[in-house]
Design a protein around this motif. Structure first.
Motif, mmCIF file in Angstrom:
data_model
loop_
_atom_site.group_PDB
_atom_site.id
_atom_site.type_symbol
_atom_site.label_atom_id
_atom_site.label_comp_id
_atom_site.label_asym_id
_atom_site.label_seq_id
_atom_site.Cartn_x
_atom_site.Cartn_y
_atom_site.Cartn_z
ATOM 1 N N HIS A 263 0.841 -1.203 0.000
ATOM 2 C CA HIS A 263 0.000 0.000 0.000
ATOM 3 C C HIS A 263 0.877 1.254 0.000
ATOM 4 C CE1 HIS A 263 -3.701 2.242 0.699
ATOM 5 N NE2 HIS A 263 -3.086 2.896 1.672
ATOM 6 N N GLY B 152 -2.073 -0.560 4.933
ATOM 7 C CA GLY B 152 -3.256 -1.024 4.219
ATOM 8 C C GLY B 152 -4.374 -1.425 5.160
ATOM 9 N N SER B 153 -5.494 -1.786 4.582
ATOM 10 C CA SER B 153 -6.667 -2.162 5.381
ATOM 11 C C SER B 153 -7.409 -3.262 4.659
ATOM 12 C CB SER B 153 -7.577 -0.943 5.574
ATOM 13 O OG SER B 153 -8.766 -1.290 6.230
ATOM 14 N N PRO C 109 -9.312 -2.672 10.029
ATOM 15 C CA PRO C 109 -8.654 -1.374 9.850
ATOM 16 C C PRO C 109 -7.990 -0.840 11.113
ATOM 17 C CG PRO C 109 -10.983 -1.030 10.250
ATOM 18 C CD PRO C 109 -10.752 -2.541 10.294
ATOM 19 N N ARG D 93 -4.347 0.743 10.883
ATOM 20 C CA ARG D 93 -4.409 1.961 10.068
ATOM 21 C C ARG D 93 -5.100 3.089 10.829
ATOM 22 N NH1 ARG D 93 -4.234 3.928 4.945
ATOM 23 N NH2 ARG D 93 -5.856 5.415 4.399
ATOM 24 N N ILE E 291 -9.726 4.773 2.043
ATOM 25 C CA ILE E 291 -9.036 4.263 0.857
ATOM 26 C C ILE E 291 -10.071 4.005 -0.230
ATOM 27 C CG2 ILE E 291 -7.625 2.434 -0.137
ATOM 28 C CD1 ILE E 291 -6.682 1.805 2.742
ATOM 29 N N ASN F 113 -9.765 2.400 -3.673
ATOM 30 C CA ASN F 113 -8.714 1.656 -4.356
ATOM 31 C C ASN F 113 -8.892 1.657 -5.867
ATOM 32 O OD1 ASN F 113 -6.419 -0.138 -4.506
ATOM 33 N ND2 ASN F 113 -6.944 -0.823 -2.437
ATOM 34 N N HIS G 174 -12.469 1.162 3.702
ATOM 35 C CA HIS G 174 -11.684 0.706 2.555
ATOM 36 C C HIS G 174 -12.642 0.230 1.472
ATOM 37 C CE1 HIS G 174 -8.429 -2.214 0.800
ATOM 38 N NE2 HIS G 174 -8.765 -1.256 -0.036
ATOM 39 N N HIS H 159 -15.339 -2.488 5.310
ATOM 40 C CA HIS H 159 -14.506 -2.975 4.212
ATOM 41 C C HIS H 159 -15.434 -3.494 3.128
ATOM 42 C CE1 HIS H 159 -11.030 -4.848 2.214
ATOM 43 N NE2 HIS H 159 -11.877 -5.814 1.916
#
Length: 207
Positions: A11, A66-67, A71, A74, A127, A129, A145, A163
């Motif tokens: 990440h 990263g996650s 999480p 982070r 995040i 992505n 995320h 997530h």
């Protein structure tokens, strides 16, 4: 003002790539163990105590942790340094599209190919992505995320610490509760409660 990346894994490497590609000065990265330079160019500086020795007005931080599912690390890194007054400006790939009518919180990271449409609100330490799509009016909470290739249709609400897995799709108007996990490839057609994990097509709560 130079950037320091907190974390030297995959990440962190992508964040370094984004920053260098956009012409930013990246001083280096921190990690708990000595590591080779990121991308062969970004030097290892030491552990996080290196940052605390710096004037917070002279450095920008990027959360390179990263996650995937959990999480907590982070989140802790972000809140610890933010609480000490350090700044986490958004890191946005020049190859992403961000509507000028979207709002981004501190520490937001948006990877290449992502699309953030009008009236989207992103919380802190989020995040988005590679190749993810967040359509109009979505409200994304803190420490979320959104994994690669995810599609959130219009007016989706995502609670803190969620997530959303790779390639998942969420139809319009859905609410996803705090701490929920949407498995990779799931198709979410009804709202998800706090802390629930859903998977499949259509997505169902994990037994």
């Amino acid at each position: 003002m130079g950037w320091i990346i907190l974390g030297g894994g995959g990440h962190g490497s992508v964040i370094g790539d984004i920053l260098l590609s956009d012409g930013h000065s990246v001083e280096g990265f921190t990690d708990i163990s000595p590591s080779p330079p990121l991308l062969g160019r970004i030097p290892y500086l030491g552990d996080d105590l290196v940052v605390l020795a710096r004037d917070r007005r002279e450095v920008c931080l990027a959360n390179g942790i990263g996650s995937v599912g959990d999480p907590s690390l982070r989140l802790r890194i972000f809140e610890d340094f933010q609480g000490k007054g350090y700044d986490f400006p958004p890191v946005i790939s020049k190859n992403a599209y961000i509507s000028p009518f979207a709002s981004l919180g501190q520490g937001t990271v948006i990877f290449p190919g992502a699309i953030i449409q009008t009236a989207v609100s992103l919380g802190v330490n989020v995040i988005i992505n590679t190749g993810a799509v967040v359509d109009h009016g979505c409200k994304i909470g803190n420490h979320v995320h959104i994994a690669p290739g995810t599609v959130l249709s219009g007016d989706v609400t995502v609670g803190d610490r969620c997530h959303i897995g790779t390639g998942a799709s969420v139809i319009q108007g859905i609410e996803i509760g705090e701490g929920a996990i949407v498995a990779a490839g799931a198709v979410v057609v009804k709202s998800v409660g706090n802390g629930e994990t859903v998977m499949g097509v259509p997505a169902r709560r994990r037994p």
